[in-house]
Design a protein around this motif. Structure first.
Motif, PDB file in Angstrom:
ATOM      1  N   LEU A 227      -7.580  -0.024   0.132  1.00  0.00           N
ATOM      2  CA  LEU A 227      -7.579  -1.390   0.657  1.00  0.00           C
ATOM      3  C   LEU A 227      -8.987  -1.973   0.600  1.00  0.00           C
ATOM      4  O   LEU A 227      -9.533  -2.482   1.571  1.00  0.00           O
TER       5      LEU A 227
ATOM      6  N   VAL B 220      -2.618   0.338  -4.179  1.00  0.00           N
ATOM      7  CA  VAL B 220      -2.459  -0.973  -3.552  1.00  0.00           C
ATOM      8  C   VAL B 220      -2.121  -1.983  -4.640  1.00  0.00           C
ATOM      9  O   VAL B 220      -2.910  -2.204  -5.563  1.00  0.00           O
TER      10      VAL B 220
ATOM     11  N   GLU C 178       0.849  -1.189   0.000  1.00  0.00           N
ATOM     12  CA  GLU C 178       0.000   0.000   0.000  1.00  0.00           C
ATOM     13  C   GLU C 178       0.888   1.243   0.000  1.00  0.00           C
ATOM     14  O   GLU C 178       1.735   1.411   0.876  1.00  0.00           O
TER      15      GLU C 178
ATOM     16  N   ARG D 255      -5.192   5.711  -2.673  1.00  0.00           N
ATOM     17  CA  ARG D 255      -4.000   4.916  -2.410  1.00  0.00           C
ATOM     18  C   ARG D 255      -3.652   4.116  -3.659  1.00  0.00           C
ATOM     19  O   ARG D 255      -4.462   4.009  -4.603  1.00  0.00           O
TER      20      ARG D 255
END
Length: 279
Positions: A255, A271, A133, A269
């Protein structure tokens, strides 16, 4: 779920997972894996960090959240070590390895990253996964506008009051990044400002020993540090993974599998899910 979906051969692997979390900090993700999943799904978790203070803190959290020895507490271990050579301090094999909350940003050079990935390749079972991440790539390309992020964490007593409610006795204010942070576009390294201010509303909660009490002025104490951290693009992660014997099999914007990395509204993010190639 991500490991079950992308590991090979997933249809034949019914054994509970052995998880390794690198640069685990307070080990919240590790402890959640054990507390939220039965032993039939998650067999054990090992956390690793290069800060002994974090190792000690994570072990305290484990004692508090996983209970006394004899239960899930026995399935957790926290060790001191460098994520570039995690095999020196852990006992492989592992089925999946986690590098979350931007922890890989502390590896500033390609050599560091390949060393880390190569170490993981020797520790992970065939077809096993690595979940990484990182900040979304759009941050890399907008570094001319370094931004400041902050949040506040309430401090509460372990025991509840007569009404069954938690009693707050202060707060921890955290600042991540500042408008004055500098960015090196050649090295892709941003010098992040990290600041924490602890505010206690009742002097009775301030430690009485001389070393600690001198840190507080009018019920508050603070610390500020500048930390160099690398920013990555998706293509870099893919190329570096291939150098160490992994393939990228999935990418998300959070996530959560339902958030696409290309979603401009929801993705915040990057990931990446890597899968080990070969044995």
């Amino acid at each position: 779920d991500v490991h079950d979906k992308y590991s090979k051969p997933s249809s034949e692997n019914s054994e509970p997972l052995r998880i390794l979390e690198l640069a685990a900090g307070p080990a919240r993700h590790s402890l959640a894996a054990l507390s939220e999943h039965p032993p039939s799904e998650v067999a054990s978790v090992v956390a690793l960090d290069r800060s002994q203070a974090m190792v000690d803190y994570g072990l305290e959290n484990a004692d508090h959240e996983l209970g006394a020895p004899g239960g899930r507490r026995d399935d957790f271990n926290y060790v001191y070590g460098d994520m570039r050579s995690a095999g020196d301090n852990t006992t492989p094999p592992f089925d999946t390895v986690w590098l979350l909350l931007g922890s890989m940003q502390h590896l500033l050079t390609n050599e560091d990253i390949i060393e880390c990935f190569s170490s993981l390749h020797s520790m992970i079972t065939s077809g096993g996964t690595v979940v990484i991440e990182l900040p979304h790539p759009r941050e890399t390309f907008s570094m001319g506008e370094c931004t400041r992020n902050g949040w506040t964490v309430p401090l509460v007593e372990d025991a509840v009051d007569e009404h069954g409610e938690e009693k707050e006795y202060g707060e921890l204010k955290i600042v991540w990044g500042d408008d004055d942070d500098t960015f090196d576009p050649v090295a892709q390294v941003r010098h992040f400002t990290v600041g924490m201010e602890l505010v206690v509303s009742d002097d009775d909660y301030i430690p009485k020993d001389d070393d600690a009490s001198q840190l507080f002025l009018h019920g508050k104490t603070s610390v500020r540090e500048v930390v160099p951290m690398r920013l990555f693009t998706l293509q870099e992660i893919d190329a570096l993974a291939r150098c160490a014997g992994f393939e990228m099999v999935a990418k998300y914007g959070a996530l959560a599998e339902e958030v696409s990395i290309e979603d401009e509204g929801e993705a915040f993010r990057m990931v990446c899910v890597l899968r080990k190639l070969g044995n």
